[in-house]
Enzyme design. Structure first.
Site, PDB file in Angstrom:
ATOM      1  N   LYS A  13       0.327 -37.450  47.009  1.00 11.74           N
ATOM      2  CA  LYS A  13       1.709 -37.906  46.778  1.00 11.74           C
ATOM      3  C   LYS A  13       2.116 -38.960  47.797  1.00 11.74           C
ATOM      4  O   LYS A  13       2.663 -40.010  47.441  1.00 11.74           O
ATOM      5  CB  LYS A  13       2.691 -36.713  46.863  1.00 11.74           C
ATOM      6  CG  LYS A  13       2.406 -35.597  45.889  1.00 11.74           C
ATOM      7  CD  LYS A  13       3.431 -34.489  46.003  1.00 11.74           C
ATOM      8  CE  LYS A  13       3.441 -33.748  47.333  1.00 11.74           C
ATOM      9  NZ  LYS A  13       2.194 -33.030  47.646  1.00 11.74           N
ATOM     10  N   ARG A  88      10.675 -28.684  44.687  1.00  7.25           N
ATOM     11  CA  ARG A  88       9.458 -27.876  44.793  1.00  7.25           C
ATOM     12  C   ARG A  88       9.615 -26.495  44.201  1.00  7.25           C
ATOM     13  O   ARG A  88       8.665 -25.694  44.273  1.00  7.25           O
ATOM     14  CB  ARG A  88       9.097 -27.718  46.269  1.00  7.25           C
ATOM     15  CG  ARG A  88       8.032 -28.700  46.717  1.00  7.25           C
ATOM     16  CD  ARG A  88       7.918 -28.550  48.191  1.00  7.25           C
ATOM     17  NE  ARG A  88       6.567 -28.459  48.625  1.00  7.25           N
ATOM     18  CZ  ARG A  88       5.952 -29.462  49.272  1.00  7.25           C
ATOM     19  NH1 ARG A  88       6.559 -30.601  49.453  1.00  7.25           N
ATOM     20  NH2 ARG A  88       4.748 -29.297  49.706  1.00  7.25           N
ATOM     21  N   ARG A 126      -7.709 -34.956  56.599  1.00  2.23           N
ATOM     22  CA  ARG A 126      -6.645 -35.947  56.793  1.00  2.23           C
ATOM     23  C   ARG A 126      -6.376 -36.169  58.283  1.00  2.23           C
ATOM     24  O   ARG A 126      -6.380 -35.242  59.089  1.00  2.23           O
ATOM     25  CB  ARG A 126      -5.353 -35.474  56.118  1.00  2.23           C
ATOM     26  CG  ARG A 126      -4.183 -36.406  56.413  1.00  2.23           C
ATOM     27  CD  ARG A 126      -2.989 -36.146  55.532  1.00  2.23           C
ATOM     28  NE  ARG A 126      -2.578 -34.752  55.515  1.00  2.23           N
ATOM     29  CZ  ARG A 126      -1.690 -34.257  54.660  1.00  2.23           C
ATOM     30  NH1 ARG A 126      -1.133 -35.045  53.757  1.00  2.23           N
ATOM     31  NH2 ARG A 126      -1.372 -32.984  54.710  1.00  2.23           N
ATOM     32  N   ARG A 159      -2.444 -33.121  61.426  1.00  2.00           N
ATOM     33  CA  ARG A 159      -1.186 -32.394  61.249  1.00  2.00           C
ATOM     34  C   ARG A 159      -1.413 -30.912  61.521  1.00  2.00           C
ATOM     35  O   ARG A 159      -2.416 -30.358  61.123  1.00  2.00           O
ATOM     36  CB  ARG A 159      -0.683 -32.578  59.804  1.00  2.00           C
ATOM     37  CG  ARG A 159       0.433 -33.585  59.682  1.00  2.00           C
ATOM     38  CD  ARG A 159       0.754 -33.941  58.252  1.00  2.00           C
ATOM     39  NE  ARG A 159       1.129 -32.833  57.392  1.00  2.00           N
ATOM     40  CZ  ARG A 159       1.570 -32.967  56.143  1.00  2.00           C
ATOM     41  NH1 ARG A 159       1.691 -34.184  55.622  1.00  2.00           N
ATOM     42  NH2 ARG A 159       1.875 -31.924  55.404  1.00  2.00           N
ATOM     43  N   ARG A 170      -0.812 -22.538  52.498  1.00  2.00           N
ATOM     44  CA  ARG A 170      -0.009 -23.463  51.673  1.00  2.00           C
ATOM     45  C   ARG A 170      -0.432 -23.382  50.215  1.00  2.00           C
ATOM     46  O   ARG A 170       0.403 -23.332  49.311  1.00  2.00           O
ATOM     47  CB  ARG A 170      -0.172 -24.903  52.180  1.00  2.00           C
ATOM     48  CG  ARG A 170       0.510 -25.142  53.514  1.00  2.00           C
ATOM     49  CD  ARG A 170      -0.021 -26.367  54.214  1.00  2.00           C
ATOM     50  NE  ARG A 170       0.323 -27.610  53.570  1.00  2.00           N
ATOM     51  CZ  ARG A 170      -0.250 -28.788  53.885  1.00  2.00           C
ATOM     52  NH1 ARG A 170      -1.185 -28.835  54.815  1.00  2.00           N
ATOM     53  NH2 ARG A 170       0.123 -29.876  53.275  1.00  2.00           N
TER      54      ARG A 170
HETATM   55  P1  AP5 Z   1      -1.737 -37.318  50.903  1.00  4.25           P
HETATM   56  O1  AP5 Z   1      -1.364 -38.559  50.168  1.00  4.25           O
HETATM   57  O2  AP5 Z   1      -1.345 -37.200  52.324  1.00  4.25           O
HETATM   58  O3  AP5 Z   1      -1.330 -36.035  50.026  1.00  4.25           O
HETATM   59  P2  AP5 Z   1       0.080 -35.359  49.819  1.00  4.25           P
HETATM   60  O4  AP5 Z   1       0.131 -34.900  48.404  1.00  4.25           O
HETATM   61  O5  AP5 Z   1       1.182 -36.247  50.296  1.00  4.25           O
HETATM   62  O6  AP5 Z   1      -0.138 -34.113  50.769  1.00  4.25           O
HETATM   63  P3  AP5 Z   1       0.879 -33.366  51.744  1.00  4.25           P
HETATM   64  O7  AP5 Z   1       0.033 -32.388  52.507  1.00  4.25           O
HETATM   65  O8  AP5 Z   1       1.691 -34.327  52.558  1.00  4.25           O
HETATM   66  O9  AP5 Z   1       1.767 -32.649  50.735  1.00  4.25           O
HETATM   67  P4  AP5 Z   1       2.553 -31.363  50.970  1.00  4.25           P
HETATM   68  O10 AP5 Z   1       3.377 -31.358  49.768  1.00  4.25           O
HETATM   69  O11 AP5 Z   1       1.785 -30.136  51.211  1.00  4.25           O
HETATM   70  O12 AP5 Z   1       3.231 -31.609  52.407  1.00  4.25           O
HETATM   71  P5  AP5 Z   1       4.668 -32.118  52.789  1.00  4.25           P
HETATM   72  O13 AP5 Z   1       4.501 -33.005  53.942  1.00  4.25           O
HETATM   73  O14 AP5 Z   1       5.427 -32.588  51.610  1.00  4.25           O
HETATM   74  O15 AP5 Z   1      -3.344 -37.173  50.783  1.00  4.25           O
HETATM   75  C1  AP5 Z   1      -3.990 -36.095  51.439  1.00  4.25           C
HETATM   76  C2  AP5 Z   1      -5.331 -36.610  52.015  1.00  4.25           C
HETATM   77  O16 AP5 Z   1      -6.182 -36.979  50.938  1.00  4.25           O
HETATM   78  C3  AP5 Z   1      -5.176 -37.868  52.902  1.00  4.25           C
HETATM   79  O17 AP5 Z   1      -6.097 -37.791  53.937  1.00  4.25           O
HETATM   80  C4  AP5 Z   1      -5.532 -39.032  51.943  1.00  4.25           C
HETATM   81  O18 AP5 Z   1      -6.081 -40.137  52.632  1.00  4.25           O
HETATM   82  C5  AP5 Z   1      -6.553 -38.367  51.027  1.00  4.25           C
HETATM   83  N1  AP5 Z   1      -6.527 -38.891  49.668  1.00  4.25           N
HETATM   84  C6  AP5 Z   1      -5.431 -39.279  48.955  1.00  4.25           C
HETATM   85  N2  AP5 Z   1      -5.801 -39.689  47.727  1.00  4.25           N
HETATM   86  C7  AP5 Z   1      -7.151 -39.534  47.665  1.00  4.25           C
HETATM   87  C8  AP5 Z   1      -8.126 -39.785  46.641  1.00  4.25           C
HETATM   88  N3  AP5 Z   1      -7.785 -40.282  45.452  1.00  4.25           N
HETATM   89  N4  AP5 Z   1      -9.412 -39.497  46.916  1.00  4.25           N
HETATM   90  C9  AP5 Z   1      -9.782 -39.008  48.120  1.00  4.25           C
HETATM   91  N5  AP5 Z   1      -8.920 -38.762  49.139  1.00  4.25           N
HETATM   92  C10 AP5 Z   1      -7.609 -39.020  48.906  1.00  4.25           C
HETATM   93  O19 AP5 Z   1       5.354 -30.759  53.244  1.00  4.25           O
HETATM   94  C11 AP5 Z   1       4.943 -30.066  54.400  1.00  4.25           C
HETATM   95  C12 AP5 Z   1       5.666 -28.745  54.453  1.00  4.25           C
HETATM   96  O20 AP5 Z   1       7.094 -28.974  54.528  1.00  4.25           O
HETATM   97  C13 AP5 Z   1       5.484 -27.835  53.238  1.00  4.25           C
HETATM   98  O21 AP5 Z   1       4.302 -27.056  53.323  1.00  4.25           O
HETATM   99  C14 AP5 Z   1       6.738 -26.981  53.305  1.00  4.25           C
HETATM  100  O22 AP5 Z   1       6.617 -25.972  54.302  1.00  4.25           O
HETATM  101  C15 AP5 Z   1       7.798 -27.982  53.783  1.00  4.25           C
HETATM  102  N6  AP5 Z   1       8.491 -28.622  52.658  1.00  4.25           N
HETATM  103  C16 AP5 Z   1       8.354 -29.915  52.259  1.00  4.25           C
HETATM  104  N7  AP5 Z   1       9.130 -30.160  51.197  1.00  4.25           N
HETATM  105  C17 AP5 Z   1       9.771 -29.007  50.918  1.00  4.25           C
HETATM  106  C18 AP5 Z   1      10.708 -28.620  49.912  1.00  4.25           C
HETATM  107  N8  AP5 Z   1      11.131 -29.482  48.971  1.00  4.25           N
HETATM  108  N9  AP5 Z   1      11.162 -27.348  49.923  1.00  4.25           N
HETATM  109  C19 AP5 Z   1      10.773 -26.464  50.882  1.00  4.25           C
HETATM  110  N10 AP5 Z   1       9.874 -26.759  51.838  1.00  4.25           N
HETATM  111  C20 AP5 Z   1       9.378 -28.028  51.856  1.00  4.25           C
END
Ligand code: AP5
Length: 218
Positions: A13, A88, A126, A159, A170
């Site tokens: 994402k 979410r 990552r 991270r 997660r």
């Molecule tokens: P990346 O693009 O970083 O993936 P992402 O989907 O953004 O992953 P996140 O871990 O950031 O998502 P998340 O939803 O768990 O975490 P968030 O920060 O929102 O890609 C991942 C890796 O893969 C990278 O190394 C990239 O280079 C690689 N990659 C990408 N595309 C690729 C491809 N095609 N092929 C190969 N490699 C590839 O949330 C963190 C925490 O915050 C949550 O766990 C929760 O506790 C809290 N939180 C956030 N939002 C909410 C909410 N709305 N409600 C409640 N809690 C929340």
């Protein structure tokens, strides 16, 4: 217009939202980034959120919805926004719909579909920039110089929630809520699905096509 980018942890994402925002001029609003900024600032909200994030659980809705509402009220979010990481769960879908019901601002969702089996390797490999936040991967998206950000030259870090045990938590805790959100947008006729496995540039092209189909183009 609001474009909601849905996907499991590690689905890509952030990587894809960053590229789509650069191509379209839309604001990229990521709840994870907002939480990490609060944690870095040592705020009360950040301290409260950190305990949930470190346990791989969703932060409670009252905290999350308040934070995102304040962010979406800022001037750069007045026109086109890509939402990454929100909503979410079903309650957050309802909160987002309610917030924009009066203005009639359209909300469309794209689900970045990635097989669960490959998410762990994406997350544990990552590395993120300690200064500008840019994301890399040790195998699929390595920086030119190991451990150094291509964009700003700062050190790359892992991270805290990408530690293997937190990644497992997660995935165990968050995927069923994601299914409900996907189903909610599907049943209300607001969902497109984009294959999220393959070359990052190829996914970017598929996502841009899907975004244009709902009027979210450059
Ligand atoms: P990346 O693009 O970083 O993936 P992402 O989907 O953004 O992953 P996140 O871990 O950031 O998502 P998340 O939803 O768990 O975490 P968030 O920060 O929102 O890609 C991942 C890796 O893969 C990278 O190394 C990239 O280079 C690689 N990659 C990408 N595309 C690729 C491809 N095609 N092929 C190969 N490699 C590839 O949330 C963190 C925490 O915050 C949550 O766990 C929760 O506790 C809290 N939180 C956030 N939002 C909410 C909410 N709305 N409600 C409640 N809690 C929340």
């Amino acid at each position: 217009m609001i474009l909601v980018l849905l996907g499991a942890p590690g689905a890509g994402k952030g990587t894809q939202a960053e590229a789509l925002a650069a191509a379209t001029g839309a604001a990229h609003v990521a709840t994870g980034d907002l939480f990490r900024a609060e944690i870095a600032a040592g705020s009360e909200l950040g301290r409260s959120a950190a305990s949930y994030i470190d346990a791989g659980r969703l932060v409670p809705d009252e905290v999350t919805v308040g934070m995102i509402s304040a962010r979406l009220a800022q001037p750069d979010a007045a026109s086109r926004v890509i939402l990454d990481g929100f909503p979410r769960n079903t309650a957050q879908v309802a909160a987002l719909d309610a917030a924009f019901a009066a203005s009639g601002r359209a909300i469309s969702a794209i689900f970045l579909k990635v097989d669960v089996g490959i998410l762990t390797a994406r997350l544990t490999g990552r590395r993120v920039c300690s200064s500008c936040g840019r994301s890399f991967h040790v195998e699929s998206r390595p920086p030119a110089v190991a451990g150094v950000c291509d964009a700003c030259g700062a050190a790359l870090i892992t991270r805290r929630d990408d530690a293997p045990e937190t990644v497992a938590a997660r995935l165990a805790n968050q995927l069923s809520a994601l299914d409900e959100v996907v189903e909610n947008y599907r049943s209300s006729g607001r969902l497109q699905v984009v294959e999220g496995v393959g070359e990052i540039a190829a996914i970017q092209a598929r996502l841009a096509t899907a975004a244009r189909a709902v009027g979210f183009g450059s």
